[in-house]
Write a protein that holds these residues in place. Structure first.
Motif, PDB file in Angstrom:
ATOM      1  N   ALA A 154     -37.618 -21.831 -16.659  1.00 45.68           N
ATOM      2  CA  ALA A 154     -38.240 -21.715 -15.342  1.00 45.68           C
ATOM      3  C   ALA A 154     -37.315 -22.249 -14.253  1.00 45.68           C
ATOM      4  O   ALA A 154     -37.189 -21.650 -13.178  1.00 45.68           O
ATOM      5  CB  ALA A 154     -39.575 -22.472 -15.333  1.00 45.68           C
ATOM      6  N   ASP A 155     -36.644 -23.371 -14.532  1.00 48.56           N
ATOM      7  CA  ASP A 155     -35.686 -23.918 -13.563  1.00 48.56           C
ATOM      8  C   ASP A 155     -34.604 -22.890 -13.244  1.00 48.56           C
ATOM      9  O   ASP A 155     -34.231 -22.680 -12.088  1.00 48.56           O
ATOM     10  CB  ASP A 155     -35.036 -25.185 -14.116  1.00 48.56           C
ATOM     11  CG  ASP A 155     -35.967 -26.392 -14.022  1.00 48.56           C
ATOM     12  OD1 ASP A 155     -37.041 -26.260 -13.408  1.00 48.56           O
ATOM     13  OD2 ASP A 155     -35.614 -27.449 -14.572  1.00 48.56           O
ATOM     14  N   ALA A 156     -34.080 -22.253 -14.295  1.00 52.23           N
ATOM     15  CA  ALA A 156     -33.008 -21.268 -14.117  1.00 52.23           C
ATOM     16  C   ALA A 156     -33.490 -20.078 -13.285  1.00 52.23           C
ATOM     17  O   ALA A 156     -32.784 -19.585 -12.397  1.00 52.23           O
ATOM     18  CB  ALA A 156     -32.504 -20.790 -15.479  1.00 52.23           C
ATOM     19  N   PHE A 157     -34.726 -19.625 -13.541  1.00 56.76           N
ATOM     20  CA  PHE A 157     -35.249 -18.497 -12.770  1.00 56.76           C
ATOM     21  C   PHE A 157     -35.426 -18.855 -11.301  1.00 56.76           C
ATOM     22  O   PHE A 157     -35.070 -18.078 -10.412  1.00 56.76           O
ATOM     23  CB  PHE A 157     -36.579 -18.000 -13.334  1.00 56.76           C
ATOM     24  CG  PHE A 157     -37.283 -17.079 -12.383  1.00 56.76           C
ATOM     25  CD1 PHE A 157     -36.822 -15.783 -12.188  1.00 56.76           C
ATOM     26  CD2 PHE A 157     -38.375 -17.515 -11.629  1.00 56.76           C
ATOM     27  CE1 PHE A 157     -37.442 -14.937 -11.269  1.00 56.76           C
ATOM     28  CE2 PHE A 157     -39.001 -16.681 -10.717  1.00 56.76           C
ATOM     29  CZ  PHE A 157     -38.527 -15.382 -10.551  1.00 56.76           C
ATOM     30  N   PHE A 158     -36.017 -20.032 -11.046  1.00 61.64           N
ATOM     31  CA  PHE A 158     -36.280 -20.402  -9.658  1.00 61.64           C
ATOM     32  C   PHE A 158     -34.990 -20.489  -8.843  1.00 61.64           C
ATOM     33  O   PHE A 158     -34.965 -20.156  -7.665  1.00 61.64           O
ATOM     34  CB  PHE A 158     -37.058 -21.711  -9.589  1.00 61.64           C
ATOM     35  CG  PHE A 158     -38.498 -21.571  -9.988  1.00 61.64           C
ATOM     36  CD1 PHE A 158     -39.298 -20.596  -9.411  1.00 61.64           C
ATOM     37  CD2 PHE A 158     -39.061 -22.394 -10.945  1.00 61.64           C
ATOM     38  CE1 PHE A 158     -40.627 -20.442  -9.772  1.00 61.64           C
ATOM     39  CE2 PHE A 158     -40.394 -22.261 -11.316  1.00 61.64           C
ATOM     40  CZ  PHE A 158     -41.176 -21.283 -10.726  1.00 61.64           C
ATOM     41  N   VAL A 159     -33.913 -20.916  -9.466  1.00 63.44           N
ATOM     42  CA  VAL A 159     -32.624 -20.936  -8.776  1.00 63.44           C
ATOM     43  C   VAL A 159     -32.140 -19.507  -8.526  1.00 63.44           C
ATOM     44  O   VAL A 159     -31.683 -19.159  -7.432  1.00 63.44           O
ATOM     45  CB  VAL A 159     -31.582 -21.729  -9.590  1.00 63.44           C
ATOM     46  CG1 VAL A 159     -30.173 -21.485  -9.038  1.00 63.44           C
ATOM     47  CG2 VAL A 159     -31.907 -23.215  -9.558  1.00 63.44           C
ATOM     48  N   ALA A 160     -32.272 -18.648  -9.541  1.00 65.46           N
ATOM     49  CA  ALA A 160     -31.826 -17.254  -9.420  1.00 65.46           C
ATOM     50  C   ALA A 160     -32.644 -16.495  -8.371  1.00 65.46           C
ATOM     51  O   ALA A 160     -32.145 -15.546  -7.751  1.00 65.46           O
ATOM     52  CB  ALA A 160     -31.932 -16.549 -10.770  1.00 65.46           C
ATOM     53  N   PHE A 161     -33.881 -16.902  -8.164  1.00 67.03           N
ATOM     54  CA  PHE A 161     -34.729 -16.260  -7.164  1.00 67.03           C
ATOM     55  C   PHE A 161     -34.528 -16.888  -5.786  1.00 67.03           C
ATOM     56  O   PHE A 161     -34.600 -16.222  -4.756  1.00 67.03           O
ATOM     57  CB  PHE A 161     -36.195 -16.380  -7.589  1.00 67.03           C
ATOM     58  CG  PHE A 161     -37.167 -15.694  -6.664  1.00 67.03           C
ATOM     59  CD1 PHE A 161     -36.891 -14.436  -6.134  1.00 67.03           C
ATOM     60  CD2 PHE A 161     -38.362 -16.293  -6.331  1.00 67.03           C
ATOM     61  CE1 PHE A 161     -37.786 -13.803  -5.285  1.00 67.03           C
ATOM     62  CE2 PHE A 161     -39.266 -15.669  -5.476  1.00 67.03           C
ATOM     63  CZ  PHE A 161     -38.977 -14.430  -4.962  1.00 67.03           C
ATOM     64  N   LYS A 162     -34.257 -18.200  -5.776  1.00 62.80           N
ATOM     65  CA  LYS A 162     -34.133 -18.923  -4.512  1.00 62.80           C
ATOM     66  C   LYS A 162     -32.930 -18.450  -3.701  1.00 62.80           C
ATOM     67  O   LYS A 162     -32.996 -18.366  -2.468  1.00 62.80           O
ATOM     68  CB  LYS A 162     -33.994 -20.423  -4.797  1.00 62.80           C
ATOM     69  CG  LYS A 162     -33.827 -21.281  -3.554  1.00 62.80           C
ATOM     70  CD  LYS A 162     -33.675 -22.746  -3.920  1.00 62.80           C
ATOM     71  CE  LYS A 162     -33.502 -23.618  -2.682  1.00 62.80           C
ATOM     72  NZ  LYS A 162     -33.348 -25.053  -3.027  1.00 62.80           N
ATOM     73  N   ILE A 163     -31.837 -18.118  -4.351  1.00 61.72           N
ATOM     74  CA  ILE A 163     -30.608 -17.773  -3.627  1.00 61.72           C
ATOM     75  C   ILE A 163     -30.785 -16.509  -2.783  1.00 61.72           C
ATOM     76  O   ILE A 163     -30.582 -16.544  -1.558  1.00 61.72           O
ATOM     77  CB  ILE A 163     -29.415 -17.651  -4.602  1.00 61.72           C
ATOM     78  CG1 ILE A 163     -29.137 -19.021  -5.236  1.00 61.72           C
ATOM     79  CG2 ILE A 163     -28.175 -17.118  -3.882  1.00 61.72           C
ATOM     80  CD1 ILE A 163     -28.110 -18.996  -6.348  1.00 61.72           C
TER      81      ILE A 163
END
Length: 525
Positions: free
Chosen positions: A54-63
């Motif tokens: 989930a952490d990895a996804f949120f970063v990939a979506f946040k950018i």
């Protein structure tokens, strides 16, 4: 025998919808999107929790989402809508189409180049936005791979914002306002139906973001075709309209960056406070953002193209009257919303968040910052409707200068108030600087003659005061003690809150009607 092919003329509405009706449509669609956004977050939490994936996804979506806010829906819309409205009023239909085609081609080429570079350099972007992932090889690799899937969302959603700006300029507000709903539906569907089919389930969310971008863009295209303004992209940096858009975008991007710096400073200072401070600010900010997002942004979305057309037509009196309408509409909704948030801070926090690991102390501390934010809610909403008074006249520099003054003031107030009031001091500093920002915007518009007080303000203030006094009396009389809120179960708290909201709202609006306020006074034109 040859046949002459004619281009269909754009659909011309017999009469633009009223400002109140248009604002209501945008507000309802925004509320639907916010509710589905909450459902989306609940589904993601249910399926993926808060682990490394989930952490990895949120970063990939946040950018890409961060860049969307910076460029597409912020600076670009503020620059493009006034230029398009000017062309619509002063140029031929052929010239309007040339502008749309040139902006589509130029914007599309730039975004395509940025997207390709970002996909190739995904590990570098991940390291910049999430340096803590670098030491965790698996999480870093997963975030980088998902960023390659999600980053094209920036291209797609920026073109969606472009299409939405055209529709808004032609008073088709419902379609652009509904479009964000598709993102939430796509991500919910990806989590529920696609994730079980994936080797790494969390990657389904990344594909959900990509699919959402495509859905949002293609959803709007038929409506552009009905207008006769379906773009035929043509790269033309020398086009006069393109150059005007780019010129206006520069200060606007800087202005958005200023607000991001402000938010970053708040977060940095909060990270030095006691554990829980960041969360308390987050919970209270979520509640304060609801009326701002649903009502403030809705009114701002509607009046920007309206003001832009009136400026292009040199209708100074109507321009001033529209701004006056927007300010009264914000006061009508924003003042009772701020009063309610201040009176019901603990009950609201308890109703929404007092579950699981959240303690009674968390409720009390979150309520402190919520009251501080509510003190500035009206200012936040006024900023949203006053700034278009400058953007519509293609003046992006003045709001940026004022924004810088407010940012510096916010930094000073942060440092003064954080010591005696801790996290609530940061929220209060934000509210004070917002009032400074709104006051300077109002003064600038007044000095330039863009806003002039319309008749009836004294009577309106009296009516507004009576209605808010009635609201306060109702809430104070009906609200149970805080100890009962905390002791009750979730269903009881939700039921009691619903009764308070309905009763308070009913008393407020009935008092307005009895004092002489009528819906026709706020229809706008």
């Amino acid at each position: 025998m040859s046949q002459t092919v004619t281009t269909p003329a754009p659909e011309k509405p017999p009469k633009p919808p009223g400002l109140l009706r248009s604002s209501g449509v945008v507000g309802i669609m925004t509320m639907l999107s916010r509710v589905l956004g909450l459902a989306r977050d609940m589904v993601i939490a249910r399926y993926f929790g808060a682990g490394a994936g989930a952490d990895a996804f949120f970063v990939a979506f946040k950018i890409p989402n961060f860049l969307r806010r910076l460029f597409a829906e912020g600076a670009f819309s503020q620059a493009f809508v006034p230029v398009l409205s000017s062309y619509r009023e002063q140029e031929t239909l052929t010239e309007v189409r040339r502008l749309v085609n040139a902006v589509a081609g130029t914007l599309g080429l730039v975004l395509l180049g940025v997207t390709l570079v970002a996909m190739v350099g995904a590990p570098v972007l991940t390291a910049v936005f999430a340096p803590g992932f670098v030491d965790d090889t698996e999480k870093f690799a997963l975030a980088s791979s998902m960023l390659r899937i999600t980053f094209p969302y920036l291209l797609l959603i920026s073109l969606t914002a472009f299409a939405g700006a055209i529709l808004n300029s032609y008073d088709r507000f419902a379609v652009p306002a509904f479009t964000p709903v598709l993102l939430n539906l796509s991500m919910i569907s990806a989590a529920v139906f696609l994730s079980p089919l994936m080797e790494t389930p969390i990657v389904a969310l990344a594909w959900g973001v990509f699919i959402a971008g495509a859905l949002q863009l293609f959803f709007q295209l038929p409506f552009l075709m009905r207008l006769g303004l379906m773009p035929r992209p043509k790269v033309d940096y020398r086009h006069e309209g393109v150059r005007r858009v780019l010129t206006l975008m520069g200060p606007a991007i800087f202005g958005v960056s200023v607000s991001q710096i402000n938010l970053l400073l708040d977060t940095v200072l909060a990270s030095f406070l006691q554990t829980g401070s960041v969360s308390w600010l987050y919970y209270s900010d979520r509640l304060a953002e609801l009326p701002l997002g649903v009502f403030g942004i809705a009114i701002a979305t509607v009046i920007l193209p309206n003001l832009s057309r009136k400026h292009a037509a040199e209708s100074k009196d109507q321009f001033a009257a529209t701004l006056d309408w927007a300010i009264r509409a914000v006061l009508l909704i924003g003042l009772p919303a701020a009063v309610a948030l201040m009176l019901l801070a603990e009950p609201l926090i308890a109703t929404l968040f007092y579950y699981g690991e959240v303690t009674a102390r968390d409720v009390a501390m979150s309520a402190q910052s919520l009251r501080a934010y509510s003190a500035g809610l009206l200012a936040f909403m006024l900023i949203k409707v006053l700034a278009p008074g400058f953007f519509a006249r293609q003046d992006t520099k003045t709001p940026v200068k004022i924004g810088i003054i407010a940012m510096v003031a916010n930094m000073i107030f942060n440092l003064i108030l954080v010591f005696p009031l801790a996290h609530a001091g940061l929220a209060l500093a934000t509210s004070i600087s917002a009032w400074l920002n709104a006051t300077l915007l109002w003064r600038g518009l007044h000095k330039q003659g863009a806003w002039k007080a319309q008749p009836g303000w004294l009577k309106f203030f009296v009516q507004l005061g009576l209605a808010n006094i009635a609201l306060i009396a109702t809430v104070v009389y009906l609200a149970p003690p805080l100890s009962e809120w905390l002791a009750a179960d979730g269903i009881k708290r939700a039921t009691d809150m619903a009764v308070l909201v309905v009763a308070g709202g009913a008393v407020y609006f009935v008092t307005l009607v009895l004092s002489g306020v009528r819906l026709k006074h706020f229809r706008g034109h």
